[in-house]
Design a protein around this motif. Structure first.
Motif, short mmCIF file in Angstrom:
data_model
loop_
_atom_site.label_atom_id
_atom_site.label_comp_id
_atom_site.label_asym_id
_atom_site.label_seq_id
_atom_site.Cartn_x
_atom_site.Cartn_y
_atom_site.Cartn_z
N PRO A 99 32.83 31.50 32.54
CA PRO A 99 34.07 32.18 32.15
C PRO A 99 34.64 32.96 33.34
N SER A 101 36.20 35.90 35.60
CA SER A 101 36.03 37.35 35.59
C SER A 101 37.31 37.99 35.12
N PRO A 102 37.23 38.96 34.21
CA PRO A 102 38.46 39.60 33.71
C PRO A 102 39.08 40.48 34.79
N PRO A 103 40.38 40.72 34.72
CA PRO A 103 41.00 41.65 35.67
C PRO A 103 40.47 43.05 35.46
N TYR A 105 41.07 47.25 35.74
CA TYR A 105 42.10 48.27 35.73
C TYR A 105 41.44 49.62 35.91
#
Length: 453
Positions: A99, A101-103, A105
């Motif tokens: 999957p 990698s998510p961003p 913040y």
């Protein structure tokens, strides 16, 4: 249909390699099916191109498992570029098995919530995770180019904009054959030089590295950055030599042949996979754009731009040298004896033999040397018993006067004749002009070596 593989910067190297192998295997099977149904199918064309490229990229001898580097005759550069065929995968999409990698913040806490201890603790925890993930991503191999301290001339010099793309391709093509070698006397370091893969034997899983003989030549520690430190040292044939592979492996090398006059050394190395052999170009002209390649102790590539030049050699230099005229604004990045001089096609036109005086041995001389070595296991040096100055490289005023008064336009002026030499016995004296050898007109000392070696 060929597929492109999406590679993420944080994807493990083993998974990237496995993915490439799987896609390559699927393409090979698909190509085989296409060839079986149509002799003029795309798969067949790709196969013919691959066979043609293998023929051009290396020379097979009477031993099918042995490959040598290619020496190309003089020909127009545009023809060489048209002959080179690249395999290009059509663009397609393929999702990674992992999957994405998510961003990330940066956490934020409103002013009205800063007094809530539970929210503040959650904020501190999120802040710590944010900083850790930000640091991890900054250290990915795909991001380390931002902090590189010594960019090459092809990156930060706007003068190279007209040739940057072409030169970058040439450098990356030739770089696959460039390795680093180090030598030791006992536990004491001796020298470091670059080298080129020159020959490989797929049956015995060995390869030969061509490098400078200075790798095992002792230097005078009291003399710094001067030609004398390169000429008076002893050659240590028994020195321990290591070859530094680009995958960080270090493998011992065995001396195969040492040629002291041409300052060449060949080492045999055990390899676990085929190595990339370079293509040599026998023709290099004065004033031609060339790049000098080397590797530093971290195996990073070093690139220096300059021009190839013929010059009248000094009394301590040899007549088979050519000169690398480095850009005045460029830095001397490293001691890269043994590294290649390449043209804008990525072909090797010479081998650096002295980084201090910036001289190199042209590929035409290397070609002759290795023809002898392949046939007779030696690289003989023919003693002419003379030193020369090329009329071609004199001041145009002198050339014009010589032509006007004596009708001599080209050739070699004899500067010295060795006592007892064959040249002296047949009557050649200082000041004579040699116009041809073996019926071939010559105008440079390089041509002499190429004719009579």
């Amino acid at each position: 249909m060929p597929r492109a593989v999406r590679i993420r910067g944080d994807e493990p190297e083993t998974e990237r390699r496995a993915k490439r192998r799987n896609v390559a295997g699927e393409e090979e099977e698909e190509g085989t099916a296409l060839r079986s149904t149509s002799p003029r199918s795309p798969g067949d064309r790709v196969d013919r191109r691959r066979r043609r490229r293998r023929r051009k990229g290396a020379v097979r001898t009477s031993h099918p498992e042995m490959l040598f580097a290619v020496f190309e005759p003089d020909k127009d550069q545009s023809e060489g570029k048209q002959d080179r065929v690249y395999d290009v995968d059509e663009s397609a999409t393929e999702e990674s098995s992992d999957p994405p990698s998510p961003p990330i913040y940066e956490p934020y806490i409103p002013d009205e919530l800063v007094d809530d201890p539970d929210i503040l603790a959650a904020f501190d925890y999120a802040k710590a995770n944010y900083e850790a993930e930000k640091s991890r991503r900054a250290n990915l191999f795909t991001m380390d180019h931002y902090g590189y301290e010594a960019p090459s001339c092809l990156f930060d010099d706007h003068r190279f904009l007209p040739i940057r793309e072409r030169a970058t391709g040439a450098v990356l093509l030739a770089a696959k054959s460039v390795v680093l070698l180090s030598s030791f006397l006992g536990s004491q370091p001796l020298n470091k030089c670059c080298g080129l893969w020159f020959q490989r034997n797929d049956r015995s899983k060995t390869a030969h590295v061509l490098t400078s003989a200075h790798l095992i030549r002792e230097k005078n520690p009291s003399v710094k950055n001067h030609w004398k430190s390169q000429w008076i040292g002893k050659y240590h044939r028994g020195a321990e030599v290591n070859v530094h592979f680009l995958d960080k492996r270090v493998v011992p090398g065995q001396l195969v042949y040492l040629q002291e006059h041409y300052e060449l050394a060949l080492y045999e190395v055990k390899v676990n996979k085929p190595v990339q052999l370079p293509t040599f170009n026998d023709c290099v002209r004065s004033g031609k754009d060339v790049f000098r390649l080397g590797r530093d102790e971290n195996l990073d590539l070093k690139i220096t731009h300059g021009m190839a030049a013929y010059e009248v050699p000094s009394w301590y230099e040899r007549c088979h040298y050519m000169y690398f005229c480095r850009d005045a604004s460029s830095r001397k990045l490293l001691a890269d004896d043994g590294g290649p001089i390449i043209d804008l096609e990525g072909k090797v036109v010479g081998l650096v033999n002295n980084h201090i005086n910036e001289t190199f041995i042209p590929s035409s001389i290397l070609h002759k040397c290795f023809d002898f070595w392949r046939r007779f296991d030696c690289m003989p040096r023919l003693h002419l018993g003379m030193t020369f100055t090329s009329i071609k490289h004199l001041d145009p005023i002198s050339i014009e006067r010589m032509t006007r008064d004596h009708n001599i336009e080209s050739g070699l002026i004899v500067e010295q004749v060795s006592k007892g030499s064959h040249a002296e016995k047949i009557g050649i004296r200082e000041g004579d002009v040699i116009e041809s050898f073996n019926g071939k007109y010559i105008s440079t000392t390089i041509e002499v070596r190429g004719t009579v070696i």
